[in-house]
Each structure stands twice: as structure tokens, then as C-alpha cells.
Design an enzyme around this catalytic site. Structure first.
Site, short mmCIF file in Angstrom:
data_model
loop_
_atom_site.label_atom_id
_atom_site.label_comp_id
_atom_site.label_asym_id
_atom_site.label_seq_id
_atom_site.Cartn_x
_atom_site.Cartn_y
_atom_site.Cartn_z
CE LYS A 8 1.05 1.62 4.64
NZ LYS A 8 1.98 2.24 4.91
CG ASP A 122 -0.50 0.10 7.77
OD1 ASP A 122 -1.09 1.01 8.17
OD2 ASP A 122 0.64 -0.22 7.75
#
Ligand code: C5P
Length: 273
Positions: A8, A122
Site C-alpha cells: 500500500k 495497517d
């Protein structure tokens, strides 16, 4: 079964101060990209992984899902560790989704995201897949709209400590305009210049102070022709926009010639995960 664990980038990362549990309250637009690790997961009586990491998020994720079951997990690493690209968290998220299927548990993505929150900040965003706005410490996630964009990621080869970078972070005024809302508006406009200008990361200043290599990486990305340049997560990776996939490949090649690890990538939409 074989599955891809997507890295990401954080288009925005706003820091609002320390919570009573010691974690910082955040707001962040998290966007998965095509750079990925490949996980090969096979049924087994005992649980094992070949990452070799002392704090293996893959094993942590599998145990959080069901501590009584086994699987043999092979991880082909491509995402640099400690680079702000969520590599370990992506592997953990992919493990949760794959084992949920292999073990026939039938949990929804939202339930898996809740389990992921126990593994790492995350992980919930990456379990959901696709672009996501995350809040809290990362446990509150909501899908967001983001067009498919060509990006270049560069890594200067230094490892940032997430803990040390957060410890030096300033605190954003919660009543100030939201950088994340501004970025979502820019994305909706589809204007690449506006999008590039809307990237914002409150961890960039502390990370730059700890690792001047990041300053050089941001400048090199722009010199190589990227639109905008921002840091991802707590660093050290940086990213910028490119007008096309071909342009992204050229920029990545010139950064590699300058000694960086660099990748031409695309953002990943929810239905591609
Ligand atoms: O959850 P994770 O293991 O990724 O966090 C690593 C470290 O980063 C934490 O121990 C904490 O020091 C810092 N952190 C934080 N606030 C967050 C996420 C991480 O202070 N929202």
C-alpha cells in the site's frame, strides 16, 4: 492455494496525537498497489511459515484467526521490509483472507478486518482491499473511491523505525481542514496535478530528520519526472504520480540507475484484490 499480498501507499496520513493506549490517532487514505508478495498456502497439521522473521505477522495472523489449526505458508517477498509499504501487514491480511477460505470459516471481510486489528495497525485496511480511509489507530476502515493511477515508488535503502518516527510526530489541529477530504476531492476530479498536490504525510518531517536519505529520494523522484512526491507510511519509501504506465517505467528505470530500488506500479481497485 496461491494469493497476492498487495503493498500500500498512504496518499494522506494525518496524525492527531497520542491515545490512552499509547498509539497515535490517525486519519489516512490507504491505497493498495500492484507491487505484491506471493503467498503459497498448503494444508498441514501444524502451522509454519518460511519468512524467517522473528515477529512473523503471517503466523500472528493465522493464530489470531484460529490457534488450533495448521497450514504451511510460503512467502515470496518483493515488498521491501521496513519501507512504509505495509509489506508485513499485507502478508498478514492475505493470510487471514486465504485461511478463512481454506479452513471454511465463513467470516466476512469486516470480521476479518476486526481480527486483523489485533495483528497490526495497517492490517484491517489491507484486509478490506481496495482504497480505504482508516481512522483511529487503524481499526476503523471505510472503503473510498480512487481512480486507477500510475505511480512510481522509490526506496532509498534505509530502514525507518515506525515507533521512532511516530515518537517525533507533531500533532495536527483536529479542527483544521482535512487533508484526506481534500485528497478525495482531488481524486474525484481526476486532475493529476491536483491529485499530486494533495498528497500529505505528517510523518514525513520526523522521518526526514531521522534519515536525510529520504530528502534525497523525494528530490530524485521529482527530478526524474514524477508529478508530486510524498512519503508512504513511516517511510522510507516515497512515491509520485506518472501520466502513463510507460512514463512510470521510464522514471523507475532512471531512479534505479541512480541507485534506488524503484517500481512502476498501478493502484488496485477493490474488485482486483
Ligand atoms: O501496529 P504496529 O505494530 O504497526 O505499530 C508499530 C508502532 O508504531 C507502535 O508500537 C507505535 O509506536 C507506532 N504507532 C503509533 N500509532 C499508530 C500506529 C503505530 O504510535 N496509529
Amino acid at each position: 492455494m496461491t494469493t497476492e499480498a498487495h503493498a500500500k501507499v498512504n496518499f494522506t496520513l494525518e496524525v492527531f496525537g497520542v491515545r490512552s493506549d499509547g498509539y497515535h490517532a490517525l486519519r489516512s487514505l490507504v491505497v493498495p498497489v500492484t507491487l505484491s508478495d506471493t503467498l503459497v498456502i498448503e494444508p498441514d497439521d501444524v502451522l509454519s511459515s518460511d519468512t524467517g522473521y522473528p515477529d512473523d505477522l503471517v503466523l500472528k495472523a493465522a493464530r489470531a484467526l484460529d490457534p488450533s489449526r495448521g497450514a504451511r505458508i510460503h512467502v515470496e517477498k518483493r515488498i521491501p521490509a521496513g519501507g512504509g509499504l505495509g509489506g508485513g501487514s499485507a502478508d498478514a491480511a492475505a493470510t487471514l483472507v486465504a485461511l478463512n477460505e481454506m479452513w471454511g470459516l465463513g467470516h466476512s471481510r469486516d470480521t476479518l478486518a476486526g481480527i486483523g486489528a489485533m495483528v497490526g495497525s495497517d492490517v484491517p485496511a489491507l484486509v478490506l482491499g481496495g482504497p480505504v480511509v482508516m481512522r483511529g489507530r487503524g481499526e476503523m476502515v471505510e472503503r473510498a473511491e480512487c481512480p486507477i493511477l500510475d505511480l512510481v515508488i522509490a526506496n532509498p535503502g534505509v530502514h525507518t523505525s515506525t515507533r521512532d518516527v511516530y515518537a517525533l510526530a507533531g500533532v495536527r489541529d483536529a479542527s483544521a481542514p482535512s487533508a484526506t477530504a481534500a485528497c478525495l476531492d482531488a481524486l474525484a476530479s481526476g486532475d493529476l496535478g491536483r491529485i499530486a498536490d494533495s498528497f500529505a504525510n505528517d510523518l514525513a518531517d520526523p522521518a526526514r530528520r531521522l534519515h536525510p536519505e529520504i530528502v534525497h529520494a523525494l528530490a530524485s523522484l521529482q527530478e526524474a519526472g514524477a508529478l508530486g512526491a510524498a512519503m508512504s507510511g513511516s517511510g522510507s519509501s516515497v512515491f509520485g504520480l506518472a501520466e502513463s504506465a510507460e512514463r512510470a517505467s521510464d522514471i523507475a528505470a532512471s531512479l534505479r540507475a541512480g541507485g534506488f530500488s524503484a517500481w512502476a506500479v498501478r493502484t488496485v481497485a477493490e474488485d482486483m484484490v
